[in-house]
Design an enzyme around this catalytic site. Structure first.
Site, PDB file in Angstrom:
ATOM      1  N   SER A 138     -20.836 -51.721  29.068  1.00  0.00           N
ATOM      2  CA  SER A 138     -21.880 -51.964  28.281  1.00  0.00           C
ATOM      3  C   SER A 138     -21.787 -53.505  27.878  1.00  0.00           C
ATOM      4  O   SER A 138     -21.045 -54.025  27.621  1.00  0.00           O
ATOM      5  CB  SER A 138     -22.116 -50.977  26.984  1.00  0.00           C
ATOM      6  OG  SER A 138     -23.282 -51.542  26.319  1.00  0.00           O
ATOM      7  N   TYR A 151     -19.189 -47.607  19.179  1.00  0.00           N
ATOM      8  CA  TYR A 151     -19.803 -47.580  20.634  1.00  0.00           C
ATOM      9  C   TYR A 151     -19.355 -48.785  21.236  1.00  0.00           C
ATOM     10  O   TYR A 151     -18.575 -48.738  22.426  1.00  0.00           O
ATOM     11  CB  TYR A 151     -21.269 -47.715  20.635  1.00  0.00           C
ATOM     12  CG  TYR A 151     -21.984 -47.902  22.224  1.00  0.00           C
ATOM     13  CD1 TYR A 151     -21.874 -46.501  22.823  1.00  0.00           C
ATOM     14  CD2 TYR A 151     -22.569 -48.856  22.741  1.00  0.00           C
ATOM     15  CE1 TYR A 151     -22.512 -46.501  24.101  1.00  0.00           C
ATOM     16  CE2 TYR A 151     -22.819 -48.805  23.994  1.00  0.00           C
ATOM     17  CZ  TYR A 151     -22.914 -47.717  24.731  1.00  0.00           C
ATOM     18  OH  TYR A 151     -23.596 -47.990  25.784  1.00  0.00           O
TER      19      TYR A 151
END
Length: 287
Positions: A138, A151
Site C-alpha cells: 500500500s 494498517y
C-alpha cells in the site's frame, strides 16, 4: 495455460485482476472468504469465455493455506502465479486501537501474505516452476500516520517480506513484486472499521469515508489489475500505482523527516471538518 491464484478476488482489485488474467488465457483460481463474491467473479469470467474456479479461503488460517496448496496441486498440478490481494483497512490511532484490532490487521494483511507466499513458493520450487508472486502492499507503507498505524505497520511488513522473498527466490527464477496502489475507487474503507467510535458514529463514518474513496480515488481497480499483470511480465520489484503513492515513495526514500512532518498535518478532527465542508460536493459526485 497457467494457473493463477488471486486472493480476495470476490470484489474490487481482486475481481478485476482475476478477470484480466483470465482474458489473457490463464486458468484463475478465485479465492475469497466471501463465497458469493467469488462465485460472481467466476460467473463474470465464464460469461467472457474464460476459465475460473472458486475456492473458499480464510487467509488468516495457516492450515487452510496448506489445504489450499494441496488442492491446487492435486487438481491442477500447482500454481504458476500467486497474487496475495486479500486485505482490510481499519482506521484509528495507535493508542485507541485495541490489541485484538491490531491483531486483526496483522493477521489479515500481513500473516496471510506470509502463509500464502511460503506455501506456494515452496510448491513452485518443488515443481521447478519459474513462477511469480505478487503481494499487495500500500501507499500507506510509506506514510507514518496517526490515522491508520496498524494498517501501515502491516503493509510495510508486506513490503519488506516481499523484498526478502524476492532475494531468496531469485536463484529459483521465481519473481516477486510488491504493489503499492494508493487511493483506489473500491469499498475498502466502507468495509473497514473506525476504532474508538460508537456503533452509530461508526456507521456514519463508514458511509462518509466510503463515498470519499469511491468519489475521489485517482484510479479504479482495473488500473491496479493492469499494473499487476505488467509487473508479472516484467518482474518489477516495487510498483507504486497512483500519484500519491509515487509521491510518498519518493519522500520515503529522500526525506523521511519531511514525510513525517507532512503526515502530522492529518488528523481526524481536520478530516471531519473537511468532510463537513465537502458534503454537498460528495453528495453530487455520488449521485
Amino acid at each position: 495455460m497457467k494457473n493463477v491464484i488471486v486472493t480476495g478476488a470476490g470484489a474490487g482489485i481482486g475481481r478485476e485482476t482475476a478477470k484480466l488474467f483470465a482474458r489473457k488465457g490463464n486458468r484463475v483460481i478465485v479465492a475469497d472468504i466471501d463465497e458469493a463474491g467469488a462465485e460472481e467473479t467466476v460467473a463474470a469470467i465464464k460469461d467472457a469465455d474464460g476459465e475460473a474456479v472458486p475456492y473458499r479461503l480464510d487467509v488468516r488460517s495457516e492450515d487452510q493455506w496448506e489445504d489450499f496448496a494441496r488442492w491446487v496441486r492435486t487438481m491442477y498440478g500447482g500454481a504458476d502465479v500467486l497474487i496475495n490481494n486479500a486485505g482490510v483497512m481499519d482506521l484509528g490511532g495507535f493508542v485507541e486501537t485495541t490489541i485484538p484490532q491490531w491483531q486483526r490487521m496483522i493477521d489479515i494483511n500481513l500473516m496471510s501474505v506470509v502463509y500464502g507466499s511460503k506455501v506456494f513458493a515452496q510448491q513452485m520450487i518443488d515443481n521447478g516452476v519459474h513462477g511469480h508472486i505478487v503481494n499487495i502492499s500500500s501507499g500507506a507503507a510509506f506514510l507514518p500516520s496517526q490515522l491508520e498505524p496498524a494498517y501501515g505497520v502491516a503493509k510495510i511488513g508486506v513490503l519488506m517480506a516481499t523484498q526478502s522473498l524476492r532475494v531468496e527466490l531469485r536463484k529459483h527464477n521465481i519473481g516477486v513484486t510488491a504493489i503499492c496502489p494508493g487511493v483506489i475507487r473500491t469499498n475498502l474503507l466502507a468495509n473497514g472499521e473506525r476504532n474508538g467510535l460508537t456503533p452509530e458514529q461508526q456507521a456514519e463514518w463508514k458511509a462518509q469515508m466510503g463515498s470519499v474513496q469511491t468519489s475521489l480515488g485517482f484510479g479504479g481497480p482495473d488500473k491496479v489489475a493492469r499494473v499487476i499483470e505488467r509487473s508479472v511480465r516484467n518482474n518489477w520489484a516495487i510498483v507504486p500505482v497512483n500519484p500519491e503513492a509515487w509521491l510518498g515513495y519518493g519522500l520515503f526514500r529522500l526525506s523521511p523527516t519531511l514525510l513525517r512532518t507532512v503526515a502530522s498535518v492529518a488528523s481526524y478532527g481536520r478530516i471531519d471538518q473537511i468532510l463537513s465542508a465537502a458534503r454537498p460536493l460528495l453528495n453530487r459526485l455520488t449521485g
